[in-house]
Design a protein around this motif. Sequence first.
Motif, mmCIF file in Angstrom:
data_model
loop_
_atom_site.group_PDB
_atom_site.id
_atom_site.type_symbol
_atom_site.label_atom_id
_atom_site.label_comp_id
_atom_site.label_asym_id
_atom_site.label_seq_id
_atom_site.Cartn_x
_atom_site.Cartn_y
_atom_site.Cartn_z
ATOM 1 N N GLU A 177 54.224 22.028 33.105
ATOM 2 C CA GLU A 177 55.273 22.538 33.997
ATOM 3 C C GLU A 177 56.611 21.867 33.744
ATOM 4 O O GLU A 177 57.659 22.515 33.781
ATOM 5 C CB GLU A 177 54.863 22.343 35.466
ATOM 6 C CG GLU A 177 53.666 23.189 35.897
ATOM 7 C CD GLU A 177 52.346 22.456 35.678
ATOM 8 O OE1 GLU A 177 52.341 21.425 34.953
ATOM 9 O OE2 GLU A 177 51.329 22.916 36.217
ATOM 10 N N ARG A 178 56.592 20.559 33.470
ATOM 11 C CA ARG A 178 57.859 19.869 33.239
ATOM 12 C C ARG A 178 58.506 20.316 31.921
ATOM 13 O O ARG A 178 59.718 20.532 31.855
ATOM 14 C CB ARG A 178 57.652 18.354 33.235
ATOM 15 C CG ARG A 178 58.967 17.594 33.089
ATOM 16 C CD ARG A 178 58.857 16.154 33.481
ATOM 17 N NE ARG A 178 60.163 15.504 33.435
ATOM 18 C CZ ARG A 178 60.374 14.222 33.719
ATOM 19 N NH1 ARG A 178 59.355 13.450 34.095
ATOM 20 N NH2 ARG A 178 61.586 13.715 33.655
ATOM 21 N N ASN A 180 58.120 23.177 30.585
ATOM 22 C CA ASN A 180 58.593 24.532 30.837
ATOM 23 C C ASN A 180 59.897 24.514 31.636
ATOM 24 O O ASN A 180 60.831 25.264 31.343
ATOM 25 C CB ASN A 180 57.513 25.314 31.603
ATOM 26 C CG ASN A 180 57.868 26.764 31.794
ATOM 27 O OD1 ASN A 180 58.412 27.399 30.890
ATOM 28 N ND2 ASN A 180 57.575 27.301 32.961
ATOM 29 N N ARG A 181 59.967 23.621 32.606
ATOM 30 C CA ARG A 181 61.159 23.542 33.452
ATOM 31 C C ARG A 181 62.358 23.005 32.687
ATOM 32 O O ARG A 181 63.463 23.548 32.772
ATOM 33 C CB ARG A 181 60.863 22.643 34.664
ATOM 34 C CG ARG A 181 62.023 22.545 35.651
ATOM 35 C CD ARG A 181 61.620 21.747 36.881
ATOM 36 N NE ARG A 181 61.354 20.341 36.601
ATOM 37 C CZ ARG A 181 60.148 19.789 36.596
ATOM 38 N NH1 ARG A 181 59.074 20.516 36.848
ATOM 39 N NH2 ARG A 181 59.984 18.496 36.339
ATOM 40 N N ARG A 227 50.886 31.798 31.376
ATOM 41 C CA ARG A 227 51.550 32.548 32.439
ATOM 42 C C ARG A 227 50.899 32.306 33.800
ATOM 43 O O ARG A 227 51.578 31.991 34.788
ATOM 44 C CB ARG A 227 51.511 34.042 32.096
ATOM 45 C CG ARG A 227 52.205 34.945 33.108
ATOM 46 C CD ARG A 227 51.778 36.399 32.913
ATOM 47 N NE ARG A 227 50.348 36.582 33.216
ATOM 48 C CZ ARG A 227 49.689 37.721 32.994
ATOM 49 N NH1 ARG A 227 50.316 38.760 32.456
ATOM 50 N NH2 ARG A 227 48.404 37.821 33.304
ATOM 51 N N ARG A 229 48.363 30.025 34.811
ATOM 52 C CA ARG A 229 48.079 28.670 35.293
ATOM 53 C C ARG A 229 49.343 27.843 35.436
ATOM 54 O O ARG A 229 49.461 27.032 36.363
ATOM 55 C CB ARG A 229 47.096 27.970 34.359
ATOM 56 C CG ARG A 229 46.858 26.506 34.739
ATOM 57 C CD ARG A 229 45.876 25.824 33.821
ATOM 58 N NE ARG A 229 44.497 26.275 34.047
ATOM 59 C CZ ARG A 229 43.430 25.682 33.533
ATOM 60 N NH1 ARG A 229 43.575 24.631 32.756
ATOM 61 N NH2 ARG A 229 42.227 26.158 33.771
ATOM 62 N N TYR A 230 50.298 28.034 34.522
ATOM 63 C CA TYR A 230 51.452 27.133 34.481
ATOM 64 C C TYR A 230 52.775 27.816 34.832
ATOM 65 O O TYR A 230 53.818 27.163 34.823
ATOM 66 C CB TYR A 230 51.566 26.497 33.092
ATOM 67 C CG TYR A 230 50.343 25.696 32.698
ATOM 68 C CD1 TYR A 230 50.035 24.492 33.324
ATOM 69 C CD2 TYR A 230 49.478 26.174 31.709
ATOM 70 C CE1 TYR A 230 48.910 23.764 32.955
ATOM 71 C CE2 TYR A 230 48.356 25.452 31.339
ATOM 72 C CZ TYR A 230 48.072 24.247 31.969
ATOM 73 O OH TYR A 230 46.950 23.533 31.606
ATOM 74 N N GLY A 231 52.756 29.090 35.107
ATOM 75 C CA GLY A 231 53.982 29.776 35.491
ATOM 76 C C GLY A 231 54.958 30.007 34.358
ATOM 77 O O GLY A 231 56.163 30.187 34.596
ATOM 78 N N VAL A 232 54.480 30.019 33.124
ATOM 79 C CA VAL A 232 55.351 30.213 31.963
ATOM 80 C C VAL A 232 55.768 31.678 31.873
ATOM 81 O O VAL A 232 54.940 32.587 31.989
ATOM 82 C CB VAL A 232 54.617 29.785 30.667
ATOM 83 C CG1 VAL A 232 55.385 30.245 29.429
ATOM 84 C CG2 VAL A 232 54.423 28.274 30.650
#
Length: 459
Positions: A177-178, A180-181, A227, A229-232
């Motif tokens: 997540e980090r 990706n952010r 997509r 699990r990690y919101g990508v």
Amino acid sequence: MKILLISANRERSPYPVFPLGLAYLAGPLARAGHSLELLDLCFESEPVAAVAAAIERFAPAAVVLSIRNIDNVTYPGSRSYLEGVREVVAACGVRVPVILGGSGFSIMPREVLGAVGGDYGIVGEGEEILPELLTALERGDAPGPLPGVVARGGGEYLAPRPVQRIGTPDRRLFPVERYNREGGMANLQTKRGCPFSCVYCTYPLLEGSRMRLRPIPDIIAEIRELRDRYGVSYVYFVDDIFNFPMDFAADLCRAMVDAKLNVNWSAFINPGFVTPALLEAMVAAGCDAVEFGTEAGSPVMLRNLGKSFGVAEIRDASRLCRDLGVDFAHYILFGGPGECEATVRETFALMDEVGPTAVIAMTGIRIFPGTPLYRQALEEGVITPETSLLEPVFYISSAIRDTLCDLVTEEAMKRKNWVAAGLEINISDAMLDALRHFPVRGPLWKLMKRLGKSRLKPM
């Protein structure tokens, strides 16, 4: 065994890069019964203290240290990472065996092992060999010759054994997540190996010249997991060349459409393998930007650099991108064999003609052992067999060595879409920090069209 995985990469310019190679190791190690902990130094303000604390808390039986790069391959603003790696290895102490790996290590394995310390190193792909090495260490045996394994003090060395079936990286230990952010995207690999012959490139040395393709259903499942699990929502394909083989790229794009993944993505592609049908399939699958490994706009320089395409292909591929509304960047390497003022100006003229979203330029070409450029540099006396390449050494054509940086600076400063990292033209750490305040998805260079005519002069 308790295994501490350490990602040594701390470079965050232009954005932090997820340690994909280490994630490929996590799955096989877990399946072999090892207990794993991850330490990612990219986000540690005190990396040496973090390593020492992890060793004390977790008490691993072995440390696996991944080295992505040994320097930033940028001239004249080069930075070596070796001292930082050396400090990390020292922080592991003498009681825990340290195993080095990664692309940065594999380029010069014995030299890097000698320079930074460590007990063993794995050259190339480690998914199969690392568990074998750990089994020997767990038994208390002195590991016999294993393909791709080097040991402190030397000994017999066997050539690496390529992985035949590329698996899926296990990201569960990692701060996806980090990345990706802060990086605006997730990285993903669809194949390994490169059959092309660019004179400076290490991909064929690291992954072999035979291309090995991942099963398309595995790739689709990986994107879906990123997509869900990690919101990508944005993926970058890290393949050396996404669009070759062309039929594989087209099949993957059709599978992405059928799976209704609804993610955007970009990739590094070869302008010689771009057709309207393929680019349309890429766009339909969510592609909104591509990066071309063009390297030059001069026919002479394209030949001298060993490129598989010519100026006509560069023009055609650029036109197709414009017609379909795809952002595109051309990467340029100035200073190769035969470069002169006339060929530099040819490259600027072609980039003006094709009008990319961005041009990413480098001056000088980092010399790595085993490449055709290395052999040419030896023949020309640029280096000798005794020259250490652990610290960055760059090839710059003798005809333009003294004037290249000034010429590129003068011309790039006239153009709003040019970025030259080593010369700090339209790029700096402060500028990158400012760009990250935009809602960026994908490569930062896509924002060039939103920056107007602003300039950052070289330092």
